[in-house]
Design a protein around this motif. Structure first.
Motif, PDB file in Angstrom:
ATOM      1  N   ASP A  66     -87.733 -56.623  -3.847  1.00  0.00           N
ATOM      2  CA  ASP A  66     -88.187 -55.557  -3.317  1.00  0.00           C
ATOM      3  C   ASP A  66     -89.264 -54.841  -4.018  1.00  0.00           C
ATOM      4  O   ASP A  66     -88.942 -54.596  -5.259  1.00  0.00           O
ATOM      5  N   THR A  67     -90.463 -54.526  -3.417  1.00  0.00           N
ATOM      6  CA  THR A  67     -91.611 -54.034  -4.290  1.00  0.00           C
ATOM      7  C   THR A  67     -92.159 -53.094  -3.283  1.00  0.00           C
ATOM      8  O   THR A  67     -92.988 -53.438  -2.621  1.00  0.00           O
ATOM      9  N   PRO A  68     -91.829 -51.789  -3.139  1.00  0.00           N
ATOM     10  CA  PRO A  68     -92.387 -50.845  -2.461  1.00  0.00           C
ATOM     11  C   PRO A  68     -93.827 -50.709  -2.765  1.00  0.00           C
ATOM     12  O   PRO A  68     -94.253 -51.061  -3.684  1.00  0.00           O
ATOM     13  N   GLY A  69     -94.725 -49.968  -1.702  1.00  0.00           N
ATOM     14  CA  GLY A  69     -96.011 -50.074  -1.905  1.00  0.00           C
ATOM     15  C   GLY A  69     -96.459 -49.373  -3.136  1.00  0.00           C
ATOM     16  O   GLY A  69     -97.408 -49.791  -3.866  1.00  0.00           O
ATOM     17  N   LYS A  70     -95.760 -48.117  -3.328  1.00  0.00           N
ATOM     18  CA  LYS A  70     -96.151 -47.636  -4.753  1.00  0.00           C
ATOM     19  C   LYS A  70     -95.978 -48.051  -5.858  1.00  0.00           C
ATOM     20  O   LYS A  70     -96.649 -47.751  -6.843  1.00  0.00           O
ATOM     21  N   LYS A  71     -94.801 -49.041  -5.759  1.00  0.00           N
ATOM     22  CA  LYS A  71     -94.733 -50.008  -6.967  1.00  0.00           C
ATOM     23  C   LYS A  71     -95.565 -51.195  -7.082  1.00  0.00           C
ATOM     24  O   LYS A  71     -96.051 -51.337  -8.324  1.00  0.00           O
ATOM     25  N   GLY A  72     -95.988 -51.549  -5.996  1.00  0.00           N
ATOM     26  CA  GLY A  72     -97.099 -52.774  -6.018  1.00  0.00           C
ATOM     27  C   GLY A  72     -98.441 -52.447  -6.042  1.00  0.00           C
ATOM     28  O   GLY A  72     -99.065 -53.330  -6.663  1.00  0.00           O
ATOM     29  N   ILE A  73     -98.837 -51.399  -5.996  1.00  0.00           N
ATOM     30  CA  ILE A  73    -100.298 -51.185  -5.604  1.00  0.00           C
ATOM     31  C   ILE A  73    -101.016 -50.940  -7.165  1.00  0.00           C
ATOM     32  O   ILE A  73    -100.397 -50.505  -8.010  1.00  0.00           O
ATOM     33  N   ASN A  74    -102.291 -51.333  -7.409  1.00  0.00           N
ATOM     34  CA  ASN A  74    -102.820 -51.445  -8.689  1.00  0.00           C
ATOM     35  C   ASN A  74    -103.971 -50.101  -8.484  1.00  0.00           C
ATOM     36  O   ASN A  74    -104.393 -49.699  -7.485  1.00  0.00           O
ATOM     37  N   ARG A  75    -104.065 -49.882  -9.711  1.00  0.00           N
ATOM     38  CA  ARG A  75    -105.279 -48.724  -9.932  1.00  0.00           C
ATOM     39  C   ARG A  75    -106.581 -49.256  -9.478  1.00  0.00           C
ATOM     40  O   ARG A  75    -107.009 -50.410  -9.546  1.00  0.00           O
ATOM     41  N   ILE A  76    -107.280 -48.459  -8.815  1.00  0.00           N
ATOM     42  CA  ILE A  76    -108.664 -48.629  -8.296  1.00  0.00           C
ATOM     43  C   ILE A  76    -109.727 -48.585  -9.528  1.00  0.00           C
ATOM     44  O   ILE A  76    -110.797 -48.996  -9.151  1.00  0.00           O
ATOM     45  N   ASN A  77    -109.151 -47.895 -10.369  1.00  0.00           N
ATOM     46  CA  ASN A  77    -110.136 -47.798 -11.835  1.00  0.00           C
ATOM     47  C   ASN A  77    -110.260 -49.086 -12.495  1.00  0.00           C
ATOM     48  O   ASN A  77    -109.202 -49.769 -12.571  1.00  0.00           O
TER      49      ASN A  77
END
Length: 227
Positions: A66-77
């Protein structure tokens, strides 16, 4: 397993692409600060879509992590400390799903020039790489069967092309039956999509299809690192 559910891409995926286009024209902190509200809007839309995909993948894979979006998303920087010549911000939104610690995740990238799904291990550390090579030495025919499958080749074209050793790695002979695999430094696959494809209603179905096709490959790598 639950029946397959069809999710429509958020209408704001168009908004996400438009945001990225403007960001690349104005790739600086002042512009980002001025348009922070827009950034948060498209980021939240992307996270919402990731959450839905996370739920869907969990229904087709009993071992899904289980990997919710907030946990999976990468930084845009971009990391300018290690890559000082890169722009301040990336030209894409990226995230990892099925992100079990210590193994390769299922990577999703939505960008301007290209979008892609990928998975596996990109230039792993020496200890991890040794574990993979030991697994190939033990039962490399299983990996060969996976990557030689016609549908796998049609989807990915083969393993991701990266630097390879010229000779056999330490501890292995040059006449090893799986020497071509053993010489790899990267064990990953990827498939790219155009922006037009990303904005079509069946893009989520393509994600599911690619995930299914990649799953045996990723499971082999995970087993090599955990067994």
């Amino acid at each position: 397993m639950e029946p397959f559910k069809v999710y429509q891409l958020p209408k704001d995926f168009h908004n996400l692409v438009n945001f990225l286009k403007e960001l690349q024209k104005n790739n600086n902190k002042d512009w980002m600060d001025t348009h922070r509200k827009w950034y948060k809007e498209v980021r939240n839309d992307f996270i919402e879509w990731l959450d839905r995909m996370n739920d869907q993948l969990a229904t087709i894979d009993d071992d899904y992590y289980d990997t919710p979006g907030k946990k999976g998303i990468n930084r845009i920087n971009n990391n300018l400390m290690f890559h000082p010549h890169k722009p301040v911000y990336k030209d894409h939104f990226g995230a990892g799903l099925d992100k079990r610690p210590g193994t390769g995740d299922f990577y999703v990238e939505i960008g301007i020039e290209r979008s892609l799904f990928a998975g596996g291990l990109w230039r792993p550390d020496p200890k991890t790489l040794r574990s993979l090579r030991d697994a190939i030495d033990y039962d490399g025919e299983k990996l060969k069967k996976i990557i030689d499958k016609p549908s796998f080749k049609k989807t990915f074209g083969g393993l991701y092309e990266d630097e390879k050793l010229v000779k056999a790695p330490k501890g292995f002979s040059n006449d090893h039956p799986h020497i071509d695999l053993l010489r790899n430094k990267t064990f990953a696959v990827a498939v790219a999509f155009s922006t037009k494809e990303v904005l079509q209603d069946d893009f989520d179905k393509k994600l599911i299809r690619v995930y299914r096709e990649m799953l045996p490959f990723r499971r082999y790598l995970s087993n090599a690192l955990t067994v």
